[in-house]
Write a protein that holds these residues in place. Structure first.
Motif, PDB file in Angstrom:
ATOM      1  N   CYS B  25       0.694  -1.253   0.141  1.00  0.00           N
ATOM      2  CA  CYS B  25      -0.189   0.117  -0.015  1.00  0.00           C
ATOM      3  C   CYS B  25       0.852   1.192  -0.038  1.00  0.00           C
ATOM      4  CB  CYS B  25      -0.962  -0.188   1.185  1.00  0.00           C
ATOM      5  SG  CYS B  25      -2.350  -1.211   1.190  1.00  0.00           S
ATOM      6  N   GLY B  26       0.613   2.116  -1.113  1.00  0.00           N
ATOM      7  CA  GLY B  26       1.561   3.244  -0.961  1.00  0.00           C
ATOM      8  C   GLY B  26       1.165   4.618  -0.082  1.00  0.00           C
ATOM      9  N   GLY B  27      -0.201   4.415   0.550  1.00  0.00           N
ATOM     10  CA  GLY B  27      -0.634   5.486   1.399  1.00  0.00           C
ATOM     11  C   GLY B  27      -1.311   4.846   2.702  1.00  0.00           C
ATOM     12  N   PRO B  99      -4.410   0.877  -1.518  1.00  0.00           N
ATOM     13  CA  PRO B  99      -3.473   0.963  -2.531  1.00  0.00           C
ATOM     14  C   PRO B  99      -3.709   2.444  -3.339  1.00  0.00           C
ATOM     15  CG  PRO B  99      -4.717  -1.031  -2.901  1.00  0.00           C
ATOM     16  CD  PRO B  99      -5.267  -0.278  -1.749  1.00  0.00           C
ATOM     17  N   ARG B 101      -4.697   6.643  -2.584  1.00  0.00           N
ATOM     18  CA  ARG B 101      -4.743   7.302  -1.390  1.00  0.00           C
ATOM     19  C   ARG B 101      -6.035   7.963  -1.225  1.00  0.00           C
ATOM     20  NH1 ARG B 101      -1.485  10.245  -4.653  1.00  0.00           N
ATOM     21  NH2 ARG B 101      -2.174  12.597  -4.786  1.00  0.00           N
TER      22      ARG B 101
END
Lengths: 76, 138, 138, 76
Positions: B25-27, B99, B101
Motif C-alpha cells: 500500500c502506497g499510502g 492502494p 490514497r
C-alpha cells in the motif's frame, strides 16, 4: 428480563442493570422505560439494542435476550 | 488479518500504523482524536469514557468490514480508549491503508464519522463546577 | 510556529504528530506515504529520491500556508525524505491539526495532492533489470 | 548563466549544472535546451524555475538569476 443501562441512562435509572417482566416488544419496553424514568424522554435520542444490535420499535423481545438502553453516543 | 479492532485503557497511533502499513500500500491515512481542553468556552478538567464493550466492538467491526468490502481498503485499525483521560490525551485512532490514497482518505473519514454516530461509547466531561454526559440532551 | 517543513534522510510519523498535536485541536489527520514494492507488476528493489532543496522547501511552505490561511488548519507538518530508500520505508509524512476534523481531512489530502504536483522532488525506481525516473515520460 | 538540472534532465544533459550565454527569456532558454538536448522534448513536461519559483515562457532572465530545469516531479 435484565436490561443494561449506560451513560446518562444509567445515572437516570440509578443502576447499571434493571429488571422488567412481561415486556414482549421494543415499543413496550420503551413505554415502560418512559413511564418509570420520565427523564429518559428528554434525551436527544434513546436507542434499544437487542443482543448487541440496534433494534426497531416493532422488534419482538424474547426472555433470554440481552437488552440494552443506549442514550446518545459520544465516542471519538 | 486485515482489521484490528480494540478497546483499551490506552491506544497509540504507532500500534495502528504498525498494523496497517505494508509495502503493498502506497499510502496510509490516520485520524487521531484527542480530548479538547475547552468545550463551549468552559475549561475541561478531565474526562471519563464508558462503553458497552461487546456491542461497541461489533459496531467497530461493521465499520471496518464496510471500508474493506466497499471502499477499497486493504487494512484498517480502529482503536478507542475507555476510562479516565486528561485533555490532550488520545481517545481514538483510526488508520487505513489502501492502494490508492483517495480511497484511504475517504474510508478514514467515513470510519470516524460513523464511529461517532453508531458505536456505543459515552463521554462525560468534568468542569471546575460540574459534569455532563456529552451530547445527551438536545 | 504553526508549520514544520523538513527535507531529511529520514522522517517519522511521530515527529509530525508531536509537532501538530495540542489540546486546542480535537482531531489530527496524518498521511504517511510509503514506497511500494511493485510498480506496473515489476518488482522494485530500491529507490532514490533527489530534490531541488531550496525550491522544494519554498513550495512545501506555500502548501502549508494555504492550508492555514484558507482551509482552517491550526498546525501542519510536511516532511519528505531524500536519498536511497527500500520498499516499505516512509517517504513523506503530512500531519494536520484543525479544530474541525472535516477541515483536517480536506487539508491533508490537498497537501499531499499538491506536493505530488508542484514540489521539485524526483523519484528513481530500480528494478532487477534497470532503472527509471518515475513519471518522466508520457 | 548557470543552469541547474535535476532528475532525468540531469541525466540527459550529463551534468547537474550547465552554462549558457546570451539567453534573455524563459522561451529562449527552452528553445536553446531543446536544440542542444532533443530528448528533453520527449518528457511529459518541462518547467523552468527562476530564483526558485516556477516561471512562464514570457518571463525575462537576468544574468544573476538562479535558473533550474524541472522535469516532471514525482515526490510523495
Amino acid at each position: 428480563m435484565r436490561i443494561l443501562l449506560f451513560g446518562i441512562a444509567k445515572d437516570i435509572a440509578g443502576a447499571p442493570v434493571i429488571t422488567a417482566e412481561g415486556i414482549t416488544s421494543v415499543a413496550a419496553l420503551r413505554s415502560w422505560l418512559y413511564t418509570k424514568y420520565p427523564s429518559l424522554e428528554q434525551l436527544r435520542s434513546l436507542m434499544i439494542a437487542v443482543n448487541k444490535v440496534y433494534a426497531n420499535d416493532e422488534d419482538v423481545l424474547q426472555p433470554g435476550d440481552e437488552v440494552a438502553v443506549i442514550p446518545p453516543v459520544s465516542g471519538g | 488479518m486485515n482489521k484490528l479492532i480494540k478497546i483499551d485503557s490506552n491506544v497509540t497511533v504507532q500500534q495502528a500504523l504498525d498494523f496497517v502499513e505494508g509495502p503493498d500500500c502506497g499510502g496510509v491515512v490516520v485520524f487521531s482524536g484527542n480530548v479538547r481542553n475547552v468545550t463551549k468556552e468552559k475549561k475541561v478538567t478531565r474526562l471519563f469514557f464508558e462503553c458497552y464493550e461487546p456491542m461497541a466492538l461489533l459496531e467497530m467491526e461493521k465499520i471496518a468490514d464496510y471500508t474493506i468490502e466497499e471502499m477499497g481498503v486493504k487494512r484498517i485499525a480502529i482503536l478507542h480508549i475507555v476510562g479516565e483521560k486528561q485533555p490532550g490525551e488520545v481517545v481514538v485512532v483510526i488508520a487505513v491503508a489502501a492502494p490508492h490514497r483517495a480511497a484511504a482518505f475517504d474510508a478514514c473519514e467515513y470510519a470516524i464519522d460513523t464511529l461517532k454516530e453508531t458505536v456505543p461509547i459515552w463521554k462525560k466531561e468534568y468542569f471546575e463546577d460540574g459534569e455532563v454526559w456529552v451530547a445527551a440532551h438536545p
